[in-house]
Design a protein around this motif. Structure first.
Motif, PDB file in Angstrom:
ATOM      1  N   ARG A 177       0.858  -1.188   0.000  1.00 45.15           N
ATOM      2  CA  ARG A 177       0.000   0.000   0.000  1.00 45.15           C
ATOM      3  C   ARG A 177       0.890   1.232   0.000  1.00 45.15           C
ATOM      4  N   ILE A 178       0.518   2.201  -0.817  1.00 50.11           N
ATOM      5  CA  ILE A 178       1.299   3.436  -0.892  1.00 50.11           C
ATOM      6  C   ILE A 178       0.406   4.580  -1.354  1.00 50.11           C
ATOM      7  N   PRO A 179       0.582   5.770  -0.771  1.00 44.79           N
ATOM      8  CA  PRO A 179      -0.186   6.916  -1.268  1.00 44.79           C
ATOM      9  C   PRO A 179       0.199   7.227  -2.722  1.00 44.79           C
ATOM     10  N   LEU A 180      -0.782   7.544  -3.526  1.00 48.17           N
ATOM     11  CA  LEU A 180      -0.522   7.892  -4.918  1.00 48.17           C
ATOM     12  C   LEU A 180       0.468   9.052  -5.004  1.00 48.17           C
ATOM     13  N   ALA A 181       0.396   9.976  -4.064  1.00 44.83           N
ATOM     14  CA  ALA A 181       1.295  11.142  -4.071  1.00 44.83           C
ATOM     15  C   ALA A 181       2.758  10.720  -4.014  1.00 44.83           C
ATOM     16  N   SER A 182       3.061   9.599  -3.363  1.00 42.69           N
ATOM     17  CA  SER A 182       4.452   9.138  -3.267  1.00 42.69           C
ATOM     18  C   SER A 182       5.004   8.719  -4.627  1.00 42.69           C
ATOM     19  N   VAL A 183       4.144   8.166  -5.478  1.00 41.59           N
ATOM     20  CA  VAL A 183       4.572   7.739  -6.818  1.00 41.59           C
ATOM     21  C   VAL A 183       4.998   8.944  -7.646  1.00 41.59           C
ATOM     22  N   TYR A 184       4.323  10.081  -7.414  1.00 43.89           N
ATOM     23  CA  TYR A 184       4.562  11.280  -8.226  1.00 43.89           C
ATOM     24  C   TYR A 184       5.409  12.328  -7.519  1.00 43.89           C
ATOM     25  N   GLU A 185       6.059  11.942  -6.437  1.00 44.93           N
ATOM     26  CA  GLU A 185       6.932  12.880  -5.728  1.00 44.93           C
ATOM     27  C   GLU A 185       8.048  13.352  -6.665  1.00 44.93           C
ATOM     28  N   ASN A 186       8.283  14.638  -6.706  1.00 48.35           N
ATOM     29  CA  ASN A 186       9.314  15.266  -7.546  1.00 48.35           C
ATOM     30  C   ASN A 186       9.024  15.175  -9.047  1.00 48.35           C
ATOM     31  N   ILE A 187       7.779  14.887  -9.427  1.00 43.99           N
ATOM     32  CA  ILE A 187       7.395  14.869 -10.836  1.00 43.99           C
ATOM     33  C   ILE A 187       6.703  16.191 -11.158  1.00 43.99           C
ATOM     34  N   VAL A 188       7.114  16.817 -12.245  1.00 46.64           N
ATOM     35  CA  VAL A 188       6.533  18.079 -12.663  1.00 46.64           C
ATOM     36  C   VAL A 188       5.723  17.852 -13.923  1.00 46.64           C
ATOM     37  N   PHE A 189       4.449  18.264 -13.862  1.00 47.17           N
ATOM     38  CA  PHE A 189       3.569  18.177 -15.012  1.00 47.17           C
ATOM     39  C   PHE A 189       3.429  19.564 -15.619  1.00 47.17           C
ATOM     40  N   THR A 190       3.017  19.617 -16.869  1.00 50.45           N
ATOM     41  CA  THR A 190       2.860  20.882 -17.569  1.00 50.45           C
ATOM     42  C   THR A 190       1.964  21.827 -16.784  1.00 50.45           C
ATOM     43  N   GLU A 191       0.852  21.313 -16.247  1.00 51.08           N
ATOM     44  CA  GLU A 191      -0.083  22.183 -15.515  1.00 51.08           C
ATOM     45  C   GLU A 191       0.501  22.696 -14.209  1.00 51.08           C
ATOM     46  N   ASP A 192       1.587  22.071 -13.718  1.00 53.87           N
ATOM     47  CA  ASP A 192       2.240  22.524 -12.481  1.00 53.87           C
ATOM     48  C   ASP A 192       3.136  23.726 -12.696  1.00 53.87           C
ATOM     49  N   GLN A 193       3.547  23.964 -13.926  1.00 53.37           N
ATOM     50  CA  GLN A 193       4.502  25.029 -14.211  1.00 53.37           C
ATOM     51  C   GLN A 193       3.796  26.374 -14.333  1.00 53.37           C
ATOM     52  N   PRO A 194       4.405  27.436 -13.761  1.00 55.42           N
ATOM     53  CA  PRO A 194       3.785  28.764 -13.858  1.00 55.42           C
ATOM     54  C   PRO A 194       3.788  29.256 -15.309  1.00 55.42           C
ATOM     55  N   ASP A 195       2.782  30.076 -15.632  1.00 58.07           N
ATOM     56  CA  ASP A 195       2.692  30.619 -16.998  1.00 58.07           C
ATOM     57  C   ASP A 195       3.765  31.642 -17.272  1.00 58.07           C
TER      58      ASP A 195
END
Length: 195
Positions: A177-195
């Motif tokens: 069992r693992i939180p989904l957030a742990s899988v994506y730790e330190n991952i940057v998605f396009t929507e995460d980047q400032p305009d």
């Protein structure tokens, strides 16, 4: 040994020689057809590494072995694939330390790429379902925080379990069992980047 583009198919023996001696990369083999695997993106690589580390740390002392994409998985006598992550709890996969093939996977994880997502969700899943030992098939998105899990209920019945932000992923076959957030730790998605 290079793949001849005019050769319509090859034998399992020819494939195994090609795959073990090729300097071009790794090849998958489905019923005589050979496919060269492409490289991945930064997110694909980081997510794969994170999953391997999390799984390897969570499963010590248990009868499970976690394998990376260097390990070929045989799902039948004429089908060999390279998933991003595989787990086997079968002692026969652990008997030979020099083996380069998992034959009894219980979990297969594919980290999706835009170019392979449709294949991973459809035809490749069809191939994996033919493995009698496979209990869970996990698809990890690289463009959004989303994990889709398919769990075997009976020989031909698989249930769908989507995991999204705030959820905890559970692999019932291994008790992981693992939180989904742990899988994506330190991952940057396009929507995460400032305009």
């Amino acid at each position: 040994m290079a793949v001849d583009p005019y050769q319509s198919s090859m034998s399992v023996e020819e494939y195994l020689v090609l795959d073990s001696t090729s300097s071009d990369g790794r090849y998958e083999f489905i019923d005589g057809a050979v496919t060269l695997l492409a490289g991945g993106t930064v997110n694909h690589s980081r997510i794969s590494i994170t999953l391997l580390v999390l799984l390897d740390r969570a499963l010590p002392g248990r009868p499970y072995m976690v394998y990376n994409s260097d390990m070929r998985v045989s799902i039948s006598a004429t089908r060999y694939l390279y998933p991003d992550v595989s787990i086997s709890c079968d002692p026969r996969d652990q008997e030979h330390g020099e083996s380069d093939t998992v034959r009894y996977p219980s979990v297969i994880i594919e980290v999706l790429s835009p170019s392979t997502e449709t294949y991973d969700r459809s035809k490749k899943f069809d191939y994996y379902r033919s493995s009698p030992t496979l209990q869970e098939y996990v698809l990890v998105d690289t463009q959004q925080r989303a994990v889709d899990l398919y769990r075997r209920q009976t020989e031909n019945l698989w249930t769908f379990h989507p995991f999204r932000q705030g959820d905890e992923i559970e692999l019932k076959s291994s008790g992981f069992r693992i939180p989904l957030a742990s899988v994506y730790e330190n991952i940057v998605f396009t929507e995460d980047q400032p305009d």
